[in-house]
Design an enzyme around this catalytic site. Structure first.
Site, mmCIF file in Angstrom:
data_model
loop_
_atom_site.group_PDB
_atom_site.id
_atom_site.type_symbol
_atom_site.label_atom_id
_atom_site.label_comp_id
_atom_site.label_asym_id
_atom_site.label_seq_id
_atom_site.Cartn_x
_atom_site.Cartn_y
_atom_site.Cartn_z
ATOM 1 C CG ASP A 41 22.531 -5.058 67.456
ATOM 2 O OD1 ASP A 41 23.697 -4.751 67.721
ATOM 3 O OD2 ASP A 41 21.949 -6.034 67.958
ATOM 4 C CD GLN A 57 18.965 -2.888 70.605
ATOM 5 O OE1 GLN A 57 19.404 -3.273 71.669
ATOM 6 N NE2 GLN A 57 17.669 -2.722 70.406
ATOM 7 C CE1 TYR A 100 19.559 -5.111 75.728
ATOM 8 C CE2 TYR A 100 20.126 -7.425 75.602
ATOM 9 C CZ TYR A 100 20.342 -6.166 76.128
ATOM 10 O OH TYR A 100 21.349 -5.988 77.048
ATOM 11 N NE ARG A 159 21.238 -11.388 72.852
ATOM 12 C CZ ARG A 159 21.850 -12.037 73.838
ATOM 13 N NH1 ARG A 159 21.178 -12.435 74.892
ATOM 14 N NH2 ARG A 159 23.148 -12.294 73.766
ATOM 15 C CG ASP A 160 19.126 -10.465 68.918
ATOM 16 O OD1 ASP A 160 18.695 -9.613 69.718
ATOM 17 O OD2 ASP A 160 20.288 -10.911 68.955
ATOM 18 C CD GLU A 218 24.703 -11.308 70.663
ATOM 19 O OE1 GLU A 218 24.329 -10.987 71.801
ATOM 20 O OE2 GLU A 218 25.543 -10.651 70.034
#
Ligand code: FRU
Length: 469
Positions: A41, A57, A100, A159-160, A218
């Site tokens: 990503d 990432q 992450y 996440r994210d 996500e």
């Protein structure tokens, strides 16, 4: 492992692998790719003090997913990038299985990263922390640790974080999975980036008129285009339909209007952002000149990615080109960032019967096809693009099975713009009404061959290199 050992291992991988990776004929000449290892990503995309920053990432230690680092590039013009010090190394307990994805903000002038510390336990359980890191005088990032633990009511899949400023407050959207295993997007608010108060679930499986819509969402991103709020997200678990949702996971968007107080976000239908074979986890930022820019990952997390031949050369995956987002008739439109026009060499034009078209070299090229009539274009013998008057079909052989696989777009075709870079093509349909992004691995240099009965009009530019310094 300590930060020092992880960095020593990284240095060895880069020193021993970089020459081989850069000599790979499939290596992009003007797209961003990691020096070695696996890139996924785009993270922390921002223009800060005039400079663009793009983090990514990165697993520098293997062409595999795993405990991700954040790599870091910067650029003044979105074309020429330079490597910056590795931004995040997964060495703390709260990020033991990866730093992450996340985003970047300018906090009172300090470039600040908000990311997910991913933690897995030996029994298979997992948790996640949302963490902060701030840039220091050396262009490195000092971690300040977790600012948010797992909110109650969700599994370890949270996440994210994508953070932005709105009316004097910070807001964060987070991808999440609730305890009923439904994918959700959470909205949180903060005065200082440190204390976060939940606003609510703004979208997800089972919300706002959606039925079952995936077990995990996500990489959410929320921003305004004109008077509309756009939510980008990547739902996992949508069933493939005959011509939609054909990749393992989808990346798409909803338009609506967010009530920042209540978190209500009535929205329209989910639309895929890109209908090619490889596109996932995009992230946007607002440039100083007011453009909403996007980078995506030209990859999809699934088993097939590991059949890509570049893996043998020690690197895998690239970013998409930077794109400008606008709304046209309520639909999102993506166009290659205007800066990319500076890469163009001498233009050639051609019109006539497809078979007679020049077999241009498409290793590094931009090609505009204007036609309403059926044609077939073969790209280096490894990818084909066919327009039959109703449907555009992109086809290739699956790298794992050798079976032919297809992706589709339907509409009233007027123009196609192909941006090619050794092992990738991004196809912008009707000035960005839809996009198909794909990797493919032709023998180099690849040529384009057309067939068809009627006339076709073409414009072609070779594109210059844009290496990372
Ligand atoms: C999307 C994703 C994110 C996660 C990251 C890990 O591709 O799975 O949800 O933060 O990749 O590399």
């Amino acid at each position: 492992m300590s930060e020092a050992s992880l960095l020593k291992q990284t240095l060895r991988e880069v020193m021993s692998g970089q020459a081989r990776a850069s000599a790979d004929p499939h290596r992009p000449a003007w797209h961003l790719a990691a020096p070695v290892g696996l890139l996924n990503d785009p993270n922390g995309f921002i223009q800060h003090n005039g400079r663009f920053h793009l983090f990514y990432q990165w697993n520098p230690l293997a062409c595999a997913h795993g405990a991700k680092f954040w790599g870091h590039w910067s650029s003044v013009d979105l074309l020429h990038w330079r490597h910056e010090p590795v931004a995040l190394v997964p060495c703390e307990e709260y990020e033991s299985h990866g730093c992450y994805s996340g985003s970047a903000v300018s906090d009172d002038g300090t470039l600040t990263l908000v990311y997910t510390g991913n933690v897995k336990y030996p029994d298979g359980a997992r948790t996640a922390f949302q963490c902060l890191a701030r840039e220091n005088a050396y262009g490195e990032f000092d971690k300040s640790g977790p600012v948010l633990a797992l909110p109650p009511g969700y599994t370890g899949h949270v996440r994210d974080p994508k953070v932005w400023r709105h009316e004097g407050q910070w807001y964060m959207v987070l991808g999440a999975q609730d305890l009923r295993l439904q994918g959700k997007v959470l909205l949180l608010r903060s005065a200082d980036l440190t204390c976060w108060e939940p606003v609510g679930e703004i979208a997800g499986s089972g919300l706002n008129g959606l039925g079952e819509f995936g077990y995990m969402w996500e990489c959410p991103d929320l921003f305004a285009l004109d008077d509309t709020d756009v939510l980008i997200c990547c739902p996992q678990g949508l069933a493939a339909q005959s011509e939609r949702y054909l990749n393992t996971f989808q990346a798409g968007y909803f338009t609506g209007k967010l009530d920042y107080q209540s978190g209500a976000f009535p929205h329209g239908e989910f639309t895929e952002l890109d209908v090619g074979f490889e596109f996932y986890a995009p992230q946007t930022t607002l440039s100083d000149d007011g453009r909403r820019l996007l980078f995506g990952w030209m990859g999809i997390p699934d088993g097939d990615e590991f059949y890509q031949p570049t893996r043998q050369q020690g690197w895998i995956h690239t970013m998409t080109c930077p794109r400008e987002l606008t709304l046209r008739n309520g639909k999102m439109v993506q166009q290659p960032a205007r800066e990319l026009q500076q890469l163009r060499g001498r233009e050639q034009e051609w019109q006539g019967a497809p078979q007679e078209a020049p077999h241009w070299d498409i290793s590094q090229a931009e090609l505009v096809i204007q036609t309403g009539t059926p044609f077939l274009a073969d790209l280096g013998g490894a990818l084909s693009l066919q327009w039959d008057g109703e449907r555009l079909t992109l086809s290739r052989r699956n790298l794992r099975s050798g079976e032919r696989e297809h992706r589709y777009w339907r509409g009233d075709l007027r123009e196609l713009r192909l941006l090619c870079d050794h092992s990738s093509v991004e196809i912008f349909i009707n000035q960005g009404e839809a996009v198909m992004s794909s990797r493919y691995f032709p023998a180099q240099p690849a040529q384009i061959h057309f067939t068809g009965q009627e006339s076709i009009a073409l414009r072609y530019w070779p594109l210059s290199d844009c290496v990372i310094e």
